[in-house]
Design an enzyme around this catalytic site. Structure first.
Site, PDB file in Angstrom:
ATOM      1  N   GLY A  92      -0.623   3.466  -9.684  1.00 47.48           N
ATOM      2  CA  GLY A  92      -1.936   4.051  -9.411  1.00 47.48           C
ATOM      3  C   GLY A  92      -2.052   4.565  -7.991  1.00 47.48           C
ATOM      4  N   ASP A  93      -1.476   3.827  -7.044  1.00 53.88           N
ATOM      5  CA  ASP A  93      -1.491   4.264  -5.645  1.00 53.88           C
ATOM      6  C   ASP A  93      -0.727   5.576  -5.487  1.00 53.88           C
ATOM      7  OD1 ASP A  93      -2.609   1.700  -5.332  1.00 53.88           O
ATOM      8  OD2 ASP A  93      -0.636   0.841  -4.958  1.00 53.88           O
TER       9      ASP A  93
END
Length: 306
Positions: A248-249
């Site tokens: 997600g980052d």
């Protein structure tokens, strides 16, 4: 300048084993140590994509020194506030299934927290502030809102990737985008996503609360970008998922890097999904080569709007 904020960074100590026996002796087949934390992950992938950033947050003891040195060796700028206690070490055990043990992290004093806020107060309308991850108990629970209020005053663009309660506190400050995943979207609205139309419907509810745009990650099914003018779905190629930590980052980094580099919205979103997928397909964060390879396989479809 892009600034990433990690309130509770870590050394992520990853151990791979062939099976795991509870209460028995287990031997790792390989181990890795990474500078961890959601904001730090964003900085690392931004660097991979050729975009500079400065990592902010709190660092203490030998783990904090390891993180600082690791980032600086990768030519990533840091300006951490030094704290008295050791930065945490998180253990990730991979034995077919993933098991994580996350440490609580150091205590942050009021003066140290204010020092971080003072750094944010130096931003301008040419800057982007990315705030990601959990907030330690020693930091005020409205830390996200305090930063959001400051960026609204300085004109800096704000990007937020955090759990529901933290995200809800910043929406009225009109962040550039937030990035919940499907499960977090369901939690935010106490519903079950059945199809893409549900994602778009509830994504637009987030826009009504103040966010300028939203990216909802769908895991192996890609992601959907939504703003007031359009919604776009990016479908990633199938592959073997090796490591979900940082995916997600990486998506956040891919999107911000694209926008910062002057790519179109569609191409920035394609790069975002490619970055998240490339990380999922490797032991560490995505490489430039991995992102480019997957980017050519990402299909982007306009769901509505122009």
């Amino acid at each position: 300048m892009i600034y990433t904020v990690t309130f509770n960074p870590s050394i992520d100590y990853i151990m791979f084993t062939d099976g795991f026996e509870l209460k028995g002796l287990n031997r790792a087949t390989s181990t890795y140590k990474f500078a961890g934390g959601k904001g730090i992950n964003v900085s690392r992938v931004l660097k991979t994509l050729g975009v500079s950033s400065t990592a902010l947050g709190f660092a203490g003891g030998f783990p904090g020194a390891f993180i600082t040195q690791t980032l600086e060796k990768s030519h990533i700028k840091t300006d951490f506030i030094k704290v008295d206690e050791d930065t945490r070490i998180n253990v990730k055990l991979k034995s077919g299934d993933e098991t994580e043990i996350n440490a609580p992290g150091p205590s942050i004093t009021e003066d140290q927290f204010q020092a971080l806020l003072n750094q944010i107060k130096q931003t301008t309308n040419e800057d982007t502030v990315i705030v990601a991850g959990s907030v330690p108990k020693s930091i005020p629970s409205d830390a996200y809102a305090q930063i959001a209020e400051i960026t609204q005053q300085t004109g800096a663009k704000l990007v937020v990737d955090a759990e529901k309660d933290l995200v809800n506190t910043v929406l009225k400050y009109k962040p550039l985008f937030i990035k919940p995943n499907k499960d977090e979207l369901e939690e935010m609205f106490d519903m079950t996503v059945e199809n893409d139309q549900d994602v778009v419907k509830y994504g637009r509810e987030i826009l009504k609360e103040g966010a300028q745009s939203v990216i909802i990650s769908l895991g192996g099914d890609g992601a959907i970008y939504i703003d007031n003018e359009r919604s776009i779905k990016a479908q990633n190629p199938k592959g073997t998922v090796i490591n979900t930590v940082g995916s997600g980052d990486s998506t956040v980094a891919g999107m911000v890097a694209g926008l910062e580099s002057g790519l179109t919205l569609e191409e920035s979103f394609r790069q975002a999904v490619a970055s998240g997928t490339a990380t999922a397909f490797t032991e560490d964060l995505a490489t430039k080569e991995g992102i480019e390879k997957i980017k050519s396989q990402v299909t982007v479809t306009l769901l509505d709007g122009e």
